[in-house]
Design an enzyme around this catalytic site. Sequence first.
Site, short mmCIF file in Angstrom:
data_model
loop_
_atom_site.label_atom_id
_atom_site.label_comp_id
_atom_site.label_asym_id
_atom_site.label_seq_id
_atom_site.Cartn_x
_atom_site.Cartn_y
_atom_site.Cartn_z
N LYS A 6 -11.04 -7.95 -6.24
CA LYS A 6 -11.00 -6.81 -7.04
C LYS A 6 -9.86 -6.42 -8.00
O LYS A 6 -10.01 -6.13 -8.93
CB LYS A 6 -10.97 -5.46 -6.28
CG LYS A 6 -12.24 -5.14 -5.22
CD LYS A 6 -12.04 -3.77 -4.48
CE LYS A 6 -13.66 -3.48 -3.93
NZ LYS A 6 -13.57 -2.28 -3.65
N ASN A 37 -14.31 -2.77 -9.25
CA ASN A 37 -15.43 -3.11 -8.13
C ASN A 37 -17.01 -3.10 -9.02
O ASN A 37 -17.99 -3.56 -8.15
CB ASN A 37 -15.47 -1.98 -7.05
CG ASN A 37 -16.39 -1.05 -7.81
OD1 ASN A 37 -16.46 -0.46 -8.91
ND2 ASN A 37 -16.78 0.14 -6.73
N ASP A 51 -15.78 3.65 -7.20
CA ASP A 51 -15.39 4.12 -6.03
C ASP A 51 -15.12 5.78 -6.18
O ASP A 51 -15.57 6.53 -5.20
CB ASP A 51 -14.23 3.36 -5.36
CG ASP A 51 -14.68 2.14 -4.95
OD1 ASP A 51 -15.77 2.10 -4.43
OD2 ASP A 51 -13.69 1.34 -4.81
N ALA A 85 -7.17 2.05 -0.89
CA ALA A 85 -8.24 2.88 -0.65
C ALA A 85 -8.18 4.17 -1.11
O ALA A 85 -8.84 5.10 -1.56
CB ALA A 85 -8.92 2.84 0.53
N THR A 103 4.40 5.18 5.69
CA THR A 103 5.74 4.64 4.94
C THR A 103 6.02 5.44 3.63
O THR A 103 5.07 5.57 2.63
CB THR A 103 5.39 3.19 4.42
OG1 THR A 103 5.11 2.43 5.46
CG2 THR A 103 6.83 2.70 3.80
P1 ATR Z 1 -6.75 -0.21 2.30
O1 ATR Z 1 -6.80 -0.94 0.88
O2 ATR Z 1 -8.02 0.02 3.23
O3 ATR Z 1 -6.24 1.21 1.89
P2 ATR Z 1 -3.91 -0.82 2.89
O4 ATR Z 1 -3.66 -0.89 1.19
O5 ATR Z 1 -3.41 -2.13 3.65
O6 ATR Z 1 -5.39 -0.89 3.00
O7 ATR Z 1 -3.60 0.39 3.37
C1 ATR Z 1 -3.67 0.87 4.45
C2 ATR Z 1 -3.21 2.45 4.65
O8 ATR Z 1 -3.26 2.77 5.97
C3 ATR Z 1 -1.74 2.48 4.37
O9 ATR Z 1 -1.47 4.08 3.85
C4 ATR Z 1 -1.03 2.24 5.79
O10 ATR Z 1 0.20 3.15 5.72
P3 ATR Z 1 1.57 2.17 5.28
O11 ATR Z 1 1.68 2.31 3.79
O12 ATR Z 1 2.66 2.85 5.94
O13 ATR Z 1 1.34 0.70 5.83
C5 ATR Z 1 -2.00 3.37 6.55
N1 ATR Z 1 -2.00 2.71 7.95
C6 ATR Z 1 -2.55 1.54 8.26
N2 ATR Z 1 -2.32 1.35 9.76
C7 ATR Z 1 -1.72 2.57 10.14
C8 ATR Z 1 -1.00 3.13 11.40
N3 ATR Z 1 -1.45 2.55 12.58
N4 ATR Z 1 -0.66 4.34 11.34
C9 ATR Z 1 -0.55 5.02 10.13
N5 ATR Z 1 -0.71 4.53 8.86
C10 ATR Z 1 -1.58 3.37 8.99
#
Ligand code: ATR
Length: 276
Positions: free
Chosen positions: A66, A87, A102, A132, A153
């Site tokens: 992507k 996409n 999306d 996402a 974070t």
């Molecule tokens: P995607 O492309 O599916 O959004 P990503 O870019 O890896 O995947 O983002 C995952 C999101 O889910 C992020 O906001 C992540 O928070 P961090 O920025 O702190 O990593 C969040 N996330 C994933 N696992 C989590 C958990 N166990 N608790 C809270 N937030 C989580």
Amino acid sequence: MTTKAFVIGHPIAHSRSPLIHGTWLAEHGIDGTYEAIDVPPDALESFFERLRGGEFAGGNVTIPHKQAVFALCDSVDELARKIGAVNTLVARDGKVHGTNTDYLGFLGNLDAKAPGWSDRLDCALVLGAGGAARAVLVALQSRNIPIVLLNRTRETGDRLASELGPEGFTVGTLENINASAPHAGLVVNTTSIGMHGTRFDQFDISLLRPGTLVTDIVYSPLETPLLADARARGLPTVDGLGMLLHQAVPGFAAWFGVQPTVTPDLRARIEATLDH
Ligand code: ATR
């Protein structure tokens, strides 16, 4: 001549797009195909040559391509740049145009399942600031909805808000979830929480106002623990499957020249392929 479209990814076996587009092709009696093609990263450039050569009308792009396709497209629209991912590809006259559908998928899903959801919406609570989240945030911005963005974070949330805003954004961490809950008219989960039966442990859903719409972009399982908890409290909910279905609409229209409809039958077909 048969019009051909595709979804490229690596791996690609689990894509549901062939079933979506195949259903529409059959429904409209179109002389067309939509196939899943496994394209490893080192073969992406040569695939674009096939695309420029006129073999396909266009197609979808999924993980891990992507971002990589930005450099290979002849043009990419502003929206895809903002979302940071392409996409959908449209090939015309030896050129490839990249876009992102999306955000339309997110809006189309809520417009269909919760008509009027964005009218007078004073605050959207968005959980997560990963890849996402970007399409969701751009979608909400397009309707001028104030956003509270909470991410595990803090820095990631701050960075995303300053990139997409910063006007209209309030940023915090998931620890702020209960303080923000009473202000929200919409809650959107964009994190991977919920995918394996996990939930937001600290989220007290009873703090949400009656009528607050709760939606999740995770669609497997179809009813995430967040949606189940919201529904148990009598709150309206919309699952994430509709976003997948609605994001497919603009691509199909561009390649095959017919505006398809997301019908209950289509939804049932895709639903049958999900884990329950
Ligand atoms: P995607 O492309 O599916 O959004 P990503 O870019 O890896 O995947 O983002 C995952 C999101 O889910 C992020 O906001 C992540 O928070 P961090 O920025 O702190 O990593 C969040 N996330 C994933 N696992 C989590 C958990 N166990 N608790 C809270 N937030 C989580």
